[in-house]
Enzyme design. Structure first.
Site, PDB file in Angstrom:
ATOM      1  N   ASP A   1     -86.467  -7.081   5.051  1.00  0.00           N
ATOM      2  CA  ASP A   1     -85.801  -8.383   5.174  1.00  0.00           C
ATOM      3  C   ASP A   1     -84.900  -8.422   6.410  1.00  0.00           C
ATOM      4  O   ASP A   1     -84.212  -7.450   6.697  1.00  0.00           O
ATOM      5  CB  ASP A   1     -84.948  -8.626   3.918  1.00  0.00           C
ATOM      6  CG  ASP A   1     -84.272  -9.973   3.951  1.00  0.00           C
ATOM      7  OD1 ASP A   1     -84.984 -10.980   4.092  1.00  0.00           O
ATOM      8  OD2 ASP A   1     -83.031 -10.016   3.861  1.00  0.00           O
TER       9      ASP A   1
ATOM     10  N   HIS B   1     -94.782 -17.297   3.828  1.00  0.00           N
ATOM     11  CA  HIS B   1     -93.335 -17.567   3.902  1.00  0.00           C
ATOM     12  C   HIS B   1     -92.826 -17.610   5.345  1.00  0.00           C
ATOM     13  O   HIS B   1     -92.070 -18.514   5.715  1.00  0.00           O
ATOM     14  CB  HIS B   1     -92.583 -16.509   3.093  1.00  0.00           C
ATOM     15  CG  HIS B   1     -91.100 -16.671   3.165  1.00  0.00           C
ATOM     16  ND1 HIS B   1     -90.464 -17.852   2.812  1.00  0.00           N
ATOM     17  CD2 HIS B   1     -90.102 -15.807   3.563  1.00  0.00           C
ATOM     18  CE1 HIS B   1     -89.162 -17.713   2.985  1.00  0.00           C
ATOM     19  NE2 HIS B   1     -88.912 -16.492   3.447  1.00  0.00           N
TER      20      HIS B   1
HETATM   21  C1  HEM Z   1     -86.761 -15.701  -2.623  1.00  0.00           C
HETATM   22  C2  HEM Z   1     -85.990 -15.453  -1.663  1.00  0.00           C
HETATM   23  C3  HEM Z   1     -86.473 -14.992  -0.315  1.00  0.00           C
HETATM   24  C4  HEM Z   1     -87.034 -13.803   0.025  1.00  0.00           C
HETATM   25  C5  HEM Z   1     -87.306 -12.620  -0.885  1.00  0.00           C
HETATM   26  C6  HEM Z   1     -87.286 -13.858   1.440  1.00  0.00           C
HETATM   27  C7  HEM Z   1     -87.815 -12.816   2.182  1.00  0.00           C
HETATM   28  C8  HEM Z   1     -88.126 -12.876   3.520  1.00  0.00           C
HETATM   29  C9  HEM Z   1     -88.749 -11.815   4.283  1.00  0.00           C
HETATM   30  C10 HEM Z   1     -89.138 -10.458   3.736  1.00  0.00           C
HETATM   31  C11 HEM Z   1     -88.919 -12.266   5.550  1.00  0.00           C
HETATM   32  C12 HEM Z   1     -89.572 -11.501   6.725  1.00  0.00           C
HETATM   33  C13 HEM Z   1     -88.615 -10.668   7.518  1.00  0.00           C
HETATM   34  C14 HEM Z   1     -87.522 -11.447   8.185  1.00  0.00           C
HETATM   35  O1  HEM Z   1     -87.695 -11.968   9.300  1.00  0.00           O
HETATM   36  O2  HEM Z   1     -86.467 -11.569   7.554  1.00  0.00           O
HETATM   37  C15 HEM Z   1     -88.369 -13.601   5.603  1.00  0.00           C
HETATM   38  C16 HEM Z   1     -88.341 -14.402   6.722  1.00  0.00           C
HETATM   39  C17 HEM Z   1     -87.812 -15.660   6.771  1.00  0.00           C
HETATM   40  N1  HEM Z   1     -87.231 -16.346   5.739  1.00  0.00           N
HETATM   41 FE1  HEM Z   1     -87.083 -15.739   3.835  1.00  0.00          FE
HETATM   42  N2  HEM Z   1     -86.873 -15.068   1.924  1.00  0.00           N
HETATM   43  C18 HEM Z   1     -86.380 -15.801   0.883  1.00  0.00           C
HETATM   44  C19 HEM Z   1     -85.852 -17.073   0.922  1.00  0.00           C
HETATM   45  C20 HEM Z   1     -85.704 -17.818   2.065  1.00  0.00           C
HETATM   46  C21 HEM Z   1     -85.050 -19.089   2.135  1.00  0.00           C
HETATM   47  C22 HEM Z   1     -84.407 -19.817   0.955  1.00  0.00           C
HETATM   48  C23 HEM Z   1     -85.112 -19.508   3.448  1.00  0.00           C
HETATM   49  C24 HEM Z   1     -84.582 -20.744   4.104  1.00  0.00           C
HETATM   50  C25 HEM Z   1     -83.626 -21.501   3.637  1.00  0.00           C
HETATM   51  C26 HEM Z   1     -85.828 -18.475   4.181  1.00  0.00           C
HETATM   52  C27 HEM Z   1     -86.120 -18.535   5.515  1.00  0.00           C
HETATM   53  C28 HEM Z   1     -86.783 -17.561   6.217  1.00  0.00           C
HETATM   54  C29 HEM Z   1     -87.097 -17.660   7.634  1.00  0.00           C
HETATM   55  C30 HEM Z   1     -86.764 -18.821   8.558  1.00  0.00           C
HETATM   56  C31 HEM Z   1     -87.737 -16.471   7.983  1.00  0.00           C
HETATM   57  C32 HEM Z   1     -88.220 -16.037   9.379  1.00  0.00           C
HETATM   58  C33 HEM Z   1     -89.519 -16.618   9.758  1.00  0.00           C
HETATM   59  C34 HEM Z   1     -89.914 -16.051  11.107  1.00  0.00           C
HETATM   60  O3  HEM Z   1     -89.350 -16.499  12.118  1.00  0.00           O
HETATM   61  O4  HEM Z   1     -90.746 -15.154  11.130  1.00  0.00           O
HETATM   62  N3  HEM Z   1     -86.164 -17.472   3.309  1.00  0.00           N
HETATM   63  N4  HEM Z   1     -87.900 -13.954   4.364  1.00  0.00           N
END
Ligand code: HEM
Length: 316
Positions: A150, A223
């Site tokens: 993450d 995602h």
């Molecule tokens: C259930 C909860 C969530 C989990 C387990 C989760 C997990 C992750 C993981 C593993 C990544 C890929 C690594 C990283 O760049 O951080 C990611 C990317 C991302 N997440 Fe989440 N996330 C969650 C909720 C959210 C929420 C609520 C938002 C927005 C309000 C969000 C927005 C993003 C964005 C914008 C990216 C990066 C996309 C990119 O530029 O590659 N996530 N998330």
């Protein structure tokens, strides 16, 4: 400008705590206690860092819209501070829940987080009641609860200040920030029934070594594809994100506590809308098939100057 510690570097231990101000206590009494707390916060931070110099102690406190309205009815609210409006998505609802104050406490050791909770208890116990307290941990090598790394695409340390802190000279709350806090319950058994290849298609990255999938492989509802936000010019815009793992495995309870810090909540909201309401042909972010939000709050996190203004009746 002295900012609160909102840049979520990972720590071994985290306490995320949401409380309400008690409705049955006079607002005057609540306000006096809260002003006293704000006055003591800066010295308390210094003291904690002196007492626990090797534990990477970090603290941030946010204030919700309803609390602001109750305590400071004569001072204009930070411009995006409203109670979080629930999003009735295509398959899941981003719920809106109560919360007057939010504490984000981090340290290498849980007992250091607890020390801070003890201080909160000592100073505020007569005027607050708990809404939620979640104790989280750093999972393996910095992974969210579902086993994927993450934070990889978070802004770098050089750019993060521009992303997180309000920097508009005309905004009276310059130096503050907004945080979206959402507690998600995770369906571990359902997730584990997928092959690693299928899980990777849900996230859009490889599991073991965290590489982005190639464009022709990554689904549009993955995602890391659908959640992205863009400005009017089509440029990608970022926020500072963290997913804190928590679990009570014997109760089959697993979860991820999402925090999104940003100088404007509208960017975070755009991401949420993509996830819950879908985008183009996609109805929703496929990560939501495995995660269910049970809380949702928006808070304003003041700078230390603004906390002093609260203590000195300049915000009232
Ligand atoms: C259930 C909860 C969530 C989990 C387990 C989760 C997990 C992750 C993981 C593993 C990544 C890929 C690594 C990283 O760049 O951080 C990611 C990317 C991302 N997440 Fe989440 N996330 C969650 C909720 C959210 C929420 C609520 C938002 C927005 C309000 C969000 C927005 C993003 C964005 C914008 C990216 C990066 C996309 C990119 O530029 O590659 N996530 N998330």
């Amino acid at each position: 400008m002295k900012y609160q510690d909102v840049i979520p570097e990972q720590a071994q231990s985290t306490i995320l705590c949401t409380v309400n101000f008690r409705k049955d206590v006079d607002t005057e009494v609540v306000l006096e206690a809260f002003k006293g707390f704000c006055e003591r916060l800066h010295p308390t931070m210094n003291s904690m860092k002196i007492r626990f110099p090797y534990d990477n102690f970090k603290f941030a406190m946010g204030i919700g819209a309803e609390a602001w309205q109750r305590l400071f009815p004569n001072t204009k609210r930070p411009k995006e501070l409203e109670r979080f409006n629930e999003i009735n998505g295509q398959t899941k609802k981003a719920v809106s829940t109560e919360g007057d104050l939010f504490f984000h406490i981090r340290a290498e050791k849980m007992d250091v987080c607890y020390e801070m909770m003890l201080i909160i208890h000592k100073l505020l116990k007569d005027v607050i009641e708990s809404v939620d307290e979640t104790h989280g941990f750093r999972f393996r090598d910095g992974r969210a609860i579902f086993g994927f790394v993450d934070g990889t695409e978070n802004p770098d340390m050089e750019e993060v200040q521009d992303v997180v802190y309000i920097d508009d000279e005309n905004d009276p709350y310059i130096g503050g920030t907004y945080v979206l806090a959402q507690k998600y319950i995770f369906d571990l058994d359902l997730w584990d029934s997928l092959t690693v290849e299928k899980q990777e298609l849900v996230v859009g990255r490889t599991k073991e070594n965290d590489l982005e999938l190639a464009d022709d492989v990554k689904p549009s509802n993955a995602h890391t594809e659908i959640s992205k936000a863009h400005d009017k010019m089509g440029e990608e815009i970022k926020i500072m994100r963290a997913n804190i793992a928590f679990a009570e495995a014997s109760k089959n309870l697993f979860g991820s506590y999402f925090l999104g810090y940003s100088k404007d909540f509208s960017t975070t909201l755009q991401m949420l809308q993509h996830m819950f309401e879908g985008k183009e042909k996609d109805t929703h972010d496929s990560i939501l098939d495995y995660f269910n939000p049970i809380t949702g709050n928006l808070f304003f996190v003041p700078s230390y100057e603004q906390l002093d203004m609260i203590a000195n009746d300049e915000i009232k």
